[in-house]
Design an enzyme around this catalytic site. Sequence first.
Site, mmCIF file in Angstrom:
data_model
loop_
_atom_site.group_PDB
_atom_site.id
_atom_site.type_symbol
_atom_site.label_atom_id
_atom_site.label_comp_id
_atom_site.label_asym_id
_atom_site.label_seq_id
_atom_site.Cartn_x
_atom_site.Cartn_y
_atom_site.Cartn_z
ATOM 1 N N CYS A 99 0.827 -1.223 0.084
ATOM 2 C CA CYS A 99 -0.084 0.100 0.052
ATOM 3 C C CYS A 99 0.862 1.471 0.075
ATOM 4 C CB CYS A 99 -0.948 -0.044 1.247
ATOM 5 S SG CYS A 99 -1.729 -1.779 1.664
ATOM 6 N N ALA A 100 1.466 1.520 -1.183
ATOM 7 C CA ALA A 100 2.879 2.257 -1.019
ATOM 8 C C ALA A 100 2.719 3.810 -1.153
ATOM 9 C CB ALA A 100 3.762 1.829 -2.314
ATOM 10 N N ALA A 101 1.438 4.418 -1.770
ATOM 11 C CA ALA A 101 1.552 5.534 -2.081
ATOM 12 C C ALA A 101 1.473 6.555 -0.738
ATOM 13 C CB ALA A 101 0.187 6.048 -2.944
ATOM 14 N N GLY A 103 4.901 7.069 -1.490
ATOM 15 C CA GLY A 103 5.999 6.669 -1.794
ATOM 16 C C GLY A 103 6.854 7.011 -0.769
ATOM 17 N N GLY A 104 6.761 7.426 0.454
ATOM 18 C CA GLY A 104 8.052 7.681 1.534
ATOM 19 C C GLY A 104 8.600 6.285 1.819
ATOM 20 N N LYS A 105 7.668 5.390 2.309
ATOM 21 C CA LYS A 105 8.224 4.328 2.681
ATOM 22 C C LYS A 105 9.083 3.479 1.877
ATOM 23 C CE LYS A 105 4.541 4.417 6.504
ATOM 24 N NZ LYS A 105 4.160 5.470 5.945
ATOM 25 N N ARG A 128 -3.421 8.149 -7.060
ATOM 26 C CA ARG A 128 -2.191 7.841 -5.949
ATOM 27 C C ARG A 128 -1.115 7.152 -6.634
ATOM 28 N NH1 ARG A 128 -2.951 8.887 -0.920
ATOM 29 N NH2 ARG A 128 -2.059 7.021 -0.269
ATOM 30 N N CYS A 221 -1.898 4.343 10.884
ATOM 31 C CA CYS A 221 -1.911 5.562 11.247
ATOM 32 C C CYS A 221 -3.041 6.021 12.274
ATOM 33 C CB CYS A 221 -1.880 6.668 10.476
ATOM 34 S SG CYS A 221 -3.006 6.986 8.906
#
Length: 281
Positions: A99-101, A103-105, A128, A221
């Site tokens: 669940c990447a968007a 892209g920070g992680k 996204r 989160c």
Amino acid sequence: MKEMLGEEYAAFYASYDLPKYQALRINPLKTERDTFLLQAPFSLNRVPWTTNGYYYSGNDQPGRHPYHEAGVYYIQEPSAMAPAEYLMAEPGERILDLCAAPGGKSSQIACSMQGEGLIVCNEIHPARAKILSENIERMGVCNALVTNETPQKLSDNFREYFDRILVDAPCSGEGMFRKNEDACDEWSPENVENCAARQAEILDCAAEMLKPGGRLVYSTCTFAPTENEGSISRFLERHPEFSILPVEKKDGMMPGVPAWTEHPADGLEHTIRLWPHHLKR
């Protein structure tokens, strides 16, 4: 929340009136950390749970600096830097950020991989996924594949393929209330339950794609036990071949609370909660 935190609730509530902590993460694919720290026109202090993360002051505006557009750093919530650190990616591995968007992680994982191996960065929502692709390019990640698929479609094609998988799951967003008013407006007990059901589906797909002996990191989160201790416990009940691995907790990190869910899984106290009144997150 009052029932959960008891005497700590006042400190938790008061933390929302304090200045928000902001951070950036240096990108070692574009610069050396020591070089950046000498040249950066910002007041920086280390985020303790990640190698390249630094708090910046409220007077700094790193988003307007050319370094940002060039991908020298990624502006990221301090707490959001923790999951990728616990994934412990290694060069040469095959890794999935499910669940990447935005892209920070993914870009943080890619830094640990040092350009070797493959990271698949997936996002189910097309708009996204476009943002995700742009950020992966901006950060100079050369060993990434960005996909726009459902977890079910990926699991049909990548059985036991990945060494490590990150599931930063869609959630009710209770930790985002101060940052995003829409998250507060959209919250309801029904949404918490809907999110937990969606998380179960995503985690089951992730389990099918992980190699035996691989590592799965799950993060949200939100503060809701149903989506944290609850989702983890129900997953482990469905997948007894998995277990919770104890990891080092940095100062201020708190353990998960088995009493907050029915039928708590063994080792649930080894999970990690990040509370705003305990650390600079």
